[in-house]
Design an enzyme around this catalytic site. Structure first.
Site, PDB file in Angstrom:
ATOM      1  N   HIS A   1     -17.705 -10.046  25.020  1.00 59.51           N
ATOM      2  CA  HIS A   1     -18.419  -8.857  24.533  1.00 59.51           C
ATOM      3  C   HIS A   1     -18.311  -8.704  23.025  1.00 59.51           C
ATOM      4  O   HIS A   1     -18.460  -7.596  22.511  1.00 59.51           O
ATOM      5  CB  HIS A   1     -17.885  -7.611  25.242  1.00 59.51           C
ATOM      6  CG  HIS A   1     -18.077  -7.661  26.725  1.00 59.51           C
ATOM      7  ND1 HIS A   1     -19.310  -7.525  27.320  1.00 59.51           N
ATOM      8  CD2 HIS A   1     -17.192  -7.893  27.733  1.00 59.51           C
ATOM      9  CE1 HIS A   1     -19.176  -7.644  28.638  1.00 59.51           C
ATOM     10  NE2 HIS A   1     -17.898  -7.878  28.906  1.00 59.51           N
TER      11      HIS A   1
ATOM     12  N   ASN B   1      11.046  14.170  -0.423  1.00 57.05           N
ATOM     13  CA  ASN B   1      10.349  13.314   0.537  1.00 57.05           C
ATOM     14  C   ASN B   1       9.535  14.238   1.427  1.00 57.05           C
ATOM     15  O   ASN B   1      10.085  15.177   2.003  1.00 57.05           O
ATOM     16  CB  ASN B   1      11.373  12.520   1.368  1.00 57.05           C
ATOM     17  CG  ASN B   1      10.727  11.729   2.493  1.00 57.05           C
ATOM     18  OD1 ASN B   1       9.516  11.492   2.478  1.00 57.05           O
ATOM     19  ND2 ASN B   1      11.523  11.333   3.468  1.00 57.05           N
ATOM     20  N   GLY B   2       8.221  13.966   1.542  1.00 57.36           N
ATOM     21  CA  GLY B   2       7.376  14.818   2.386  1.00 57.36           C
ATOM     22  C   GLY B   2       6.106  15.174   1.636  1.00 57.36           C
ATOM     23  O   GLY B   2       5.805  14.590   0.593  1.00 57.36           O
TER      24      GLY B   2
ATOM     25  N   TRP C   1       7.116   6.594  -2.375  1.00 55.04           N
ATOM     26  CA  TRP C   1       5.975   5.944  -1.727  1.00 55.04           C
ATOM     27  C   TRP C   1       4.818   6.912  -1.906  1.00 55.04           C
ATOM     28  O   TRP C   1       4.789   7.985  -1.300  1.00 55.04           O
ATOM     29  CB  TRP C   1       6.318   5.731  -0.249  1.00 55.04           C
ATOM     30  CG  TRP C   1       5.373   4.867   0.508  1.00 55.04           C
ATOM     31  CD1 TRP C   1       5.322   3.499   0.480  1.00 55.04           C
ATOM     32  CD2 TRP C   1       4.383   5.278   1.442  1.00 55.04           C
ATOM     33  NE1 TRP C   1       4.356   3.054   1.339  1.00 55.04           N
ATOM     34  CE2 TRP C   1       3.756   4.115   1.945  1.00 55.04           C
ATOM     35  CE3 TRP C   1       3.948   6.513   1.913  1.00 55.04           C
ATOM     36  CZ2 TRP C   1       2.734   4.153   2.881  1.00 55.04           C
ATOM     37  CZ3 TRP C   1       2.927   6.554   2.849  1.00 55.04           C
ATOM     38  CH2 TRP C   1       2.337   5.381   3.318  1.00 55.04           C
TER      39      TRP C   1
ATOM     40  N   LYS D   1       8.545   1.530   6.608  1.00 52.31           N
ATOM     41  CA  LYS D   1       9.263   1.406   7.878  1.00 52.31           C
ATOM     42  C   LYS D   1       9.115   2.665   8.707  1.00 52.31           C
ATOM     43  O   LYS D   1       8.973   2.632   9.913  1.00 52.31           O
ATOM     44  CB  LYS D   1      10.740   1.128   7.587  1.00 52.31           C
ATOM     45  CG  LYS D   1      11.613   1.007   8.822  1.00 52.31           C
ATOM     46  CD  LYS D   1      11.286  -0.257   9.572  1.00 52.31           C
ATOM     47  CE  LYS D   1      12.024  -0.394  10.868  1.00 52.31           C
ATOM     48  NZ  LYS D   1      11.327  -1.336  11.768  1.00 52.31           N
TER      49      LYS D   1
ATOM     50  N   ARG E   1      12.400   1.092   3.378  1.00 52.06           N
ATOM     51  CA  ARG E   1      11.476   2.132   3.820  1.00 52.06           C
ATOM     52  C   ARG E   1      10.106   1.987   3.148  1.00 52.06           C
ATOM     53  O   ARG E   1       9.147   2.632   3.560  1.00 52.06           O
ATOM     54  CB  ARG E   1      12.050   3.512   3.478  1.00 52.06           C
ATOM     55  CG  ARG E   1      13.317   3.828   4.219  1.00 52.06           C
ATOM     56  CD  ARG E   1      14.035   5.007   3.592  1.00 52.06           C
ATOM     57  NE  ARG E   1      13.323   6.246   3.764  1.00 52.06           N
ATOM     58  CZ  ARG E   1      13.496   7.079   4.775  1.00 52.06           C
ATOM     59  NH1 ARG E   1      14.362   6.798   5.711  1.00 52.06           N
ATOM     60  NH2 ARG E   1      12.816   8.209   4.859  1.00 52.06           N
TER      61      ARG E   1
ATOM     62  N   GLU F   1       0.525  -7.395   9.567  1.00 48.53           N
ATOM     63  CA  GLU F   1       1.501  -6.654   8.776  1.00 48.53           C
ATOM     64  C   GLU F   1       2.200  -7.526   7.740  1.00 48.53           C
ATOM     65  O   GLU F   1       2.363  -7.118   6.601  1.00 48.53           O
ATOM     66  CB  GLU F   1       2.607  -6.079   9.694  1.00 48.53           C
ATOM     67  CG  GLU F   1       2.229  -4.860  10.472  1.00 48.53           C
ATOM     68  CD  GLU F   1       3.375  -4.392  11.367  1.00 48.53           C
ATOM     69  OE1 GLU F   1       3.722  -3.224  11.311  1.00 48.53           O
ATOM     70  OE2 GLU F   1       3.935  -5.214  12.128  1.00 48.53           O
TER      71      GLU F   1
ATOM     72  N   LYS G   1       1.489  -7.854  14.250  1.00 46.38           N
ATOM     73  CA  LYS G   1       2.604  -8.494  13.548  1.00 46.38           C
ATOM     74  C   LYS G   1       2.104  -9.390  12.427  1.00 46.38           C
ATOM     75  O   LYS G   1       2.581  -9.333  11.308  1.00 46.38           O
ATOM     76  CB  LYS G   1       3.366  -9.323  14.551  1.00 46.38           C
ATOM     77  CG  LYS G   1       4.782  -9.275  14.842  1.00 46.38           C
ATOM     78  CD  LYS G   1       5.684  -8.130  14.807  1.00 46.38           C
ATOM     79  CE  LYS G   1       5.270  -6.838  14.254  1.00 46.38           C
ATOM     80  NZ  LYS G   1       5.739  -5.661  14.898  1.00 46.38           N
TER      81      LYS G   1
ATOM     82  N   CYS H   1       9.290   7.658   1.166  1.00 42.57           N
ATOM     83  CA  CYS H   1      10.260   7.974   0.121  1.00 42.57           C
ATOM     84  C   CYS H   1      11.673   7.981   0.674  1.00 42.57           C
ATOM     85  O   CYS H   1      11.887   8.287   1.849  1.00 42.57           O
ATOM     86  CB  CYS H   1       9.977   9.363  -0.445  1.00 42.57           C
ATOM     87  SG  CYS H   1       8.315   9.544  -1.061  1.00 42.57           S
TER      88      CYS H   1
ATOM     89  N   GLU I   1      -0.046  -6.514  19.920  1.00 44.12           N
ATOM     90  CA  GLU I   1       1.180  -6.495  19.127  1.00 44.12           C
ATOM     91  C   GLU I   1       1.301  -7.776  18.289  1.00 44.12           C
ATOM     92  O   GLU I   1       1.696  -7.736  17.123  1.00 44.12           O
ATOM     93  CB  GLU I   1       2.399  -6.309  20.055  1.00 44.12           C
ATOM     94  CG  GLU I   1       3.768  -6.522  19.429  1.00 44.12           C
ATOM     95  CD  GLU I   1       4.101  -5.593  18.257  1.00 44.12           C
ATOM     96  OE1 GLU I   1       3.329  -4.666  17.976  1.00 44.12           O
ATOM     97  OE2 GLU I   1       5.120  -5.842  17.611  1.00 44.12           O
TER      98      GLU I   1
HETATM   99  C1  G6P Z   1       5.462   2.114  10.931  1.00 44.28           C
HETATM  100  C2  G6P Z   1       6.296   0.856  11.025  1.00 44.28           C
HETATM  101  C3  G6P Z   1       6.084   0.189  12.374  1.00 44.28           C
HETATM  102  C4  G6P Z   1       6.393   1.164  13.501  1.00 44.28           C
HETATM  103  C5  G6P Z   1       5.598   2.466  13.349  1.00 44.28           C
HETATM  104  C6  G6P Z   1       6.095   3.530  14.317  1.00 44.28           C
HETATM  105  O1  G6P Z   1       4.124   1.784  10.932  1.00 44.28           O
HETATM  106  O2  G6P Z   1       5.949  -0.038   9.983  1.00 44.28           O
HETATM  107  O3  G6P Z   1       6.931  -0.942  12.485  1.00 44.28           O
HETATM  108  O4  G6P Z   1       6.083   0.573  14.723  1.00 44.28           O
HETATM  109  O5  G6P Z   1       5.759   2.994  12.026  1.00 44.28           O
HETATM  110  O6  G6P Z   1       7.407   3.853  13.969  1.00 44.28           O
HETATM  111  P1  G6P Z   1       8.466   4.438  14.972  1.00 44.28           P
HETATM  112  O7  G6P Z   1       9.704   4.593  14.136  1.00 44.28           O
HETATM  113  O8  G6P Z   1       7.917   5.750  15.444  1.00 44.28           O
HETATM  114  O9  G6P Z   1       8.635   3.470  16.088  1.00 44.28           O
END
Ligand code: G6P
Length: 613
Positions: free
Chosen positions: A509, A101-102, A75, A608, A27, A493, A490, A2, A486
């Site tokens: 395995h 937010n929370g 959100w 985000k 966000r 996502e 990516k 949010c 990673e």
């Molecule tokens: C969310 C974001 C990721 C990020 C992760 C950790 O999942 O979409 O891109 O890596 O949070 O966020 P931070 O701000 O703690 O790096």
């Protein structure tokens, strides 16, 4: 997550709230809404499920202009995305309106007393309960609005950033925070509240960061902050030095692409001023970590989430190569509920771009409660994690807007190299020759990343060769094993292609069973001690008719002979190769997502900044 925006002043409230909300879109959200109040107490609430543009028409057509208002991008956590669950939420009398937010953990418990008094709730949200509680407290007539807020938030368990307005008090916004970020922007005869700086940076650069347990009265010409006991708190505004262009797309199609191309600069900014004059040592003017502290360390725990977790994973390899300290890597969401044997000679490193991730923050707090010191590697200056850490090593990636993290990752790795050299030298674990060799190479990394970016078109071509696949496997070893994970994260996502990141040695395995005609396997195969092993893995994929996409060093004829597609990267010391090898993985994900027509900067269901558990 949010997003909150609030404005009080003489300009068009609706317009300012909409612009602020559009800057919070990154966000992640599923609905949005605003409330604005006129000086005479008339008010308008406009809230809709879906994208922000659903609000634009109704906001422009509204009858009243307003002198104060708050807005929200939601959100969903409690209650599905819908018009009625969108914020703002009102109290029983329709006088108090708030955005939140929370998560309020004890909202059921809190709602019971209200139900007994005859309150009826319109939404399924935990947030609406807070509006009712504030309205109820305030209607007793004993206290001011901010005192009513203070009393209510004192009874709440969970996390909140709140922006509250009252139709009988159009001269103020009440703001409160605990566990979710909230800032106050200071303008000329106008003030703001917001979840983060980009939401208001086109209007002001002066901000006050609210701390947990603080409640503020924001008027157009004054800001007063109190703690939960009602004592005034003196807050000094900070100046934000990011440029607006930095937070905007700067001519690139997507924030993610812009941020991928900003990586050479981001790495340079993170190392600049931190390498000593002769290039042999690391210095941190912004962090006082003393030799005696370095020498007494017996164990390091790295905690983080998402991409920051993979940066931490690489950090483990880096620290173990450059120091004699054993390193554990932990997902923050697991660490906080586990029983690590933390001791005072352990160091916990929290890695976070935003500095607000709920699980990482909780892990940090747990570590400190157990007597551990915490060093954080954080991008957002002044964020909660940075404020609560014993030491902060800032990455200087600049604002990262794309949900899929890119430049934050390479700067987090960069911070690990610097810190590992710093520790290794202080403890006498590495020779100064080795340290200066790594530092020399580190200085060359921005130029080498730029070289990879020059071949963006080839990477795009390569993405076209497998974008229709349902699934892909990413494999790497040693320093590049976390990079494989990673790379897979990516592509998952942003393109919604299923992908697995695996240690190549584990292929036999399990994942080898997936390989059939044309199944894409992305193999990280640059020079280093596991190079030969990776070549064997590539041959195994090839023998099963899989489609090999290899990341290899320039001119590697062995890989070229066996792989279907080769993306070349410049040679680098093995230890530093993750900084280069991740770049084609980011671009591959980006172009696969383009080919699949995905909303790259706002991938579905993702946020985000994950500020709730
Ligand atoms: C969310 C974001 C990721 C990020 C992760 C950790 O999942 O979409 O891109 O890596 O949070 O966020 P931070 O701000 O703690 O790096």
């Amino acid at each position: 997550m949010c997003g909150i925006i609030g404005y009080i002043g003489g300009n068009d409230v609706g317009d300012i709230l909409l612009k602020g909300l559009s800057r919070l879109e990154y966000r992640g959200y599923d609905s949005a809404g605003i409330v604005l109040i006129e000086e005479d107490g008339r008010f308008d609430v406009i809230k809709k499920e879906g994208r922000l543009y659903n609000l634009v028409g109704p906001v422009h057509d509204r009858a009243i202009k307003g002198c104060v208002g708050v807005g929200h991008t939601r959100w969903a956590t409690h209650g599905r995305p819908s018009d009625v669950n969108s914020h703002p939420h009102g109290d029983a009398s329709g006088s108090v309106w708030l955005v939140h937010n929370g998560i309020i953990e004890n909202y059921r418990e809190l709602s019971q007393s209200l139900v007994k008094k005859g309150h009826r709730f319109l939404s399924e949200t935990d947030s609406e309960i807070i509006a009712h509680l504030i309205g109820d407290e305030f209607s007793k007539g004993e206290v001011s609005l901010h005192e009513a807020v203070r009393r209510v938030v004192s009874s709440v368990r969970g996390s909140y950033a709140l922006g509250i307005v009252h139709r009988d008090f159009p001269d103020r916004i009440i703001a409160a925070r605990h566990g979710s970020p909230l800032i106050i922007g200071i303008g000329e005869n106008e003030n703001y509240i917001a979840s983060d700086v980009p939401a208001i940076m086109d209007r002001t650069r002066k901000v006050i960061y609210l701390e947990d347990g603080e409640v503020a009265i924001v008027k157009k010409d004054s800001v007063k902050v109190f703690d939960l006991n009602g004592n005034p708190v003196n807050k000094v505004p900070c100046e934000v030095n990011w440029s607006i262009e930095e937070a905007e797309k700067g001519g690139y199609e997507k924030f993610m692409l812009k941020e991928i191309f900003e990586q050479p600069k981001a790495v340079e900014n993170t190392i600049i001023d931190r390498i000593g004059p002769k290039g042999k040592t690391v210095t941190f003017d912004d962090m006082e970590f003393y030799p005696q502290q370095a020498r007494k360390l017996r164990r390091i725990y790295i905690v983080s989430c998402g991409t920051a977790f993979y940066a931490g994973y690489t950090g483990k390899y880096i620290l173990e190569r450059l120091t004699s300290i054993p390193v554990e890597i932990e997902l923050a969401s697991e660490f906080r509920y586990s029983d690590p044997k933390l001791q005072s000679d352990s160091l916990v490193i929290a890695v976070s771009q935003s500095g607000e991730t709920a699980d990482t923050l909780a892990s940090l707090r747990m570590a400190r409660e157990n007597g551990c010191k915490v060093l954080s590697i954080v991008n957002v200056v002044g964020s909660t994690i940075s404020r609560e850490s014993d030491w902060v090593l800032y990455t200087y990636a600049g604002p990262e807007i794309g949900v899929a993290s890119t430049k934050a990752y390479v700067t987090q790795l960069t911070a690990f190299y610097l810190f590992a050299i710093y520790l290794g030298e202080m403890r006498g674990d590495i020779s100064s020759g080795f340290a200066s060799g790594i530092l020399d190479e580190l200085k060359n990394i921005p130029g080498k990343i730029s070289k990879i970016l020059e071949h963006e078109a080839d990477i795009r071509k390569c993405a076209k060769s497998f974008y229709k696949a349902e699934s892909a496997l990413y494999i790497g070893r040693n320093f590049n094993y976390p990079n494989a994970m990673e790379g897979a994260l990516k592509i998952k996502e942003i393109s919604y292609m299923h992908a697995e990141g695996y240690a190549a040695g584990e292929m036999k395995h399990g994942p080898i069973a997936l390989i059939e005609d044309n199944y894409p396997v992305i193999c990280i195969c640059t020079k280093g001690k596991t190079y030969e092993k990776m070549i064997s893995n590539i041959r195994e994929v090839e023998a099963r008719n899989g489609q090999v996409i290899a990341i290899a060093n320039n001119g590697d004829s062995i890989v070229r002979e066996i792989a279907h597609n080769v993306i070349e990267v410049p040679e680098a010391m093995e230890e530093l190769s993750p900084l280069l090898n991740v770049v084609p993985l980011q671009l591959l994900a980006y172009y696969v997502a383009c080919e699949r027509g995905c909303d790259i900067d706002k991938p579905r269901n993702l946020a985000k900044s994950v500020t709730v558990e």
